[in-house]
Design an enzyme around this catalytic site. Sequence first.
Site, PDB file in Angstrom:
ATOM      1  N   ARG A  70       0.851  -1.211   0.000  1.00 15.16           N
ATOM      2  CA  ARG A  70       0.000   0.000   0.000  1.00 15.16           C
ATOM      3  C   ARG A  70       0.873   1.244   0.000  1.00 15.16           C
ATOM      4  NH1 ARG A  70      -4.264  -0.334   4.665  1.00 15.16           N
ATOM      5  NH2 ARG A  70      -5.034   1.544   3.665  1.00 15.16           N
ATOM      6  N   GLN A 102     -10.186  10.414   7.103  1.00 12.90           N
ATOM      7  CA  GLN A 102     -10.125   9.016   7.553  1.00 12.90           C
ATOM      8  C   GLN A 102      -8.995   8.307   6.804  1.00 12.90           C
ATOM      9  OE1 GLN A 102     -14.362   7.233   7.874  1.00 12.90           O
ATOM     10  NE2 GLN A 102     -14.548   8.924   6.403  1.00 12.90           N
ATOM     11  N   HIS A 120      -7.334   8.169  11.465  1.00  9.49           N
ATOM     12  CA  HIS A 120      -6.979   6.741  11.451  1.00  9.49           C
ATOM     13  C   HIS A 120      -5.484   6.528  11.331  1.00  9.49           C
ATOM     14  CE1 HIS A 120     -11.339   5.809   9.989  1.00  9.49           C
ATOM     15  NE2 HIS A 120     -11.272   6.082  11.271  1.00  9.49           N
ATOM     16  N   CYS A 155      12.952  -5.297  17.391  1.00  8.48           N
ATOM     17  CA  CYS A 155      13.995  -4.924  18.360  1.00  8.48           C
ATOM     18  C   CYS A 155      15.057  -6.025  18.375  1.00  8.48           C
ATOM     19  CB  CYS A 155      13.364  -4.784  19.750  1.00  8.48           C
ATOM     20  SG  CYS A 155      14.592  -4.587  21.067  1.00  8.48           S
ATOM     21  N   GLY A 195     -16.370  11.574  -0.294  1.00  6.83           N
ATOM     22  CA  GLY A 195     -15.763  10.285  -0.579  1.00  6.83           C
ATOM     23  C   GLY A 195     -15.728   9.315   0.574  1.00  6.83           C
ATOM     24  N   THR A 196     -16.799   9.294   1.365  1.00  2.26           N
ATOM     25  CA  THR A 196     -16.842   8.295   2.423  1.00  2.26           C
ATOM     26  C   THR A 196     -18.188   7.580   2.425  1.00  2.26           C
ATOM     27  OG1 THR A 196     -16.606   7.858   4.798  1.00  2.26           O
ATOM     28  CG2 THR A 196     -17.581   9.978   4.171  1.00  2.26           C
ATOM     29  N   ASN A 221     -20.283  12.643  -3.454  1.00  2.00           N
ATOM     30  CA  ASN A 221     -20.037  11.206  -3.597  1.00  2.00           C
ATOM     31  C   ASN A 221     -20.781  10.728  -4.837  1.00  2.00           C
ATOM     32  OD1 ASN A 221     -19.921   8.370  -3.283  1.00  2.00           O
ATOM     33  ND2 ASN A 221     -19.747   8.593  -1.052  1.00  2.00           N
ATOM     34  N   PRO A 222     -20.127  10.006  -5.739  1.00  2.00           N
ATOM     35  CA  PRO A 222     -20.840   9.524  -6.939  1.00  2.00           C
ATOM     36  C   PRO A 222     -21.886   8.460  -6.631  1.00  2.00           C
ATOM     37  CG  PRO A 222     -18.595   8.678  -6.926  1.00  2.00           C
ATOM     38  CD  PRO A 222     -18.713   9.623  -5.776  1.00  2.00           C
ATOM     39  N   ALA A 239     -14.903  13.529  -6.411  1.00  2.00           N
ATOM     40  CA  ALA A 239     -14.225  14.601  -5.665  1.00  2.00           C
ATOM     41  C   ALA A 239     -13.437  15.517  -6.593  1.00  2.00           C
ATOM     42  CB  ALA A 239     -13.292  13.960  -4.632  1.00  2.00           C
TER      43      ALA A 239
END
Length: 248
Positions: A70, A102, A120, A155, A195-196, A221-222, A239
Site C-alpha cells: 500500500r 479518515q 486513522h 527490536c 468520498g466516504t 459522492n458519486p 471529488a
Amino acid sequence: MSALETARGWLQQARRLCVLTGAGMSAESGVPTFRDALGGLWARYDPQQLATEAGFRADPQLVWDWYAARREGVARAEPNAGHRALADWQARHPGRLSLVTQNVDDLHQRAGSSDVICLHGALFANRWLDACRHLPAGAEAEDTRRAEPGRPPRCGVCGNLVRPGVVWFGEALPGQALQAAEDAAGDCDLMLVVGTAGAVYPAAGLPALARQAQARVVIINPAPSELDGLAHLVIRAKAAEALPPLLA
Ligand code: APR
C-alpha cells in the site's frame, strides 16, 4: 439552481468550513479504496482481517508486506485536483478550514494542506507493537529508528515488532485527533463530506455533530452513502470533478 451553485452560495456565507474526507477522495489518484483491497495477489485476503492487531500478530510478515504494498502504491500516486482545490482554498482563507480525514495516505499533505486531522493514523508512520523496555528512556513508541531491518523490523534485543502507525479495527482513535475533529464539526457553519461510505464510527458521527451545531452538511459522492439522509444537499459527483468548481 444546481446543487453545486447552491453549495457555492452556502460556502460564500460560511464563516468556518469543516471537510471530512474518506477513501473516495483518493480514488482519482489511483489509490484503491480500503475495501478494494489491492487486487492481484492480495485479492484473496480480507482487509478487515489484515488491518487488525490479531491479524498482525498471527502473521506479521503478511500484514507488513500488505502495508508495504500500500505504501508503494501511495508513493507512486499523485494528489488529484480535489486535494489541490482543498489546499488552495485553505491557503486563500487562513484559519477558516478544518480538514479531517479518515485516509492514511499522505495526499492531502502532499497537495499542501496543513494541520490535517488524521483520524486513522498515517500509512508511512511506524510504532512499536508492544512497550519495549529496551527503548531509550523517554523515547516515543513512534521512535523505531533503532529497530533491526526486517519484514517487519524488530527490536534486536527482545524481538518486539514494529507495526504500521495506523488505527486498526477494534482500536481506539488517537484521542487528540478525535477531539479536534469533534471540535471542528461542532464549530463549523458548513461541512463537506467527501468520498466516504459513512459506515465506520466515530468518524461517520461527525456530520451529525455538525448538524446539531446548525451547520449545513453537503455530501460529495458519486454513489449513495449511509450519511445521505443527514445531508442538506448531495452532489452526485467525484471529488476531483466537484471540488475545483465548488472551491474556486
Ligand atoms: N469521489 C468521491 N467519492 C468516491 C469516489 C470519487 N472519485 N470514488 C468512490 N467514492 C466513494 C464511494 O462511493 C464510497 O462511498 O468513496 C467511498 C469509499 O468508501 P470506503 O471504501 O468504505 O472508504 P471510507 O468510507 O473512507 O472507509 C472509512 O473504514 O475502511 C475503513 O479505516 C478504513 O478509513 C477507512 C474507513
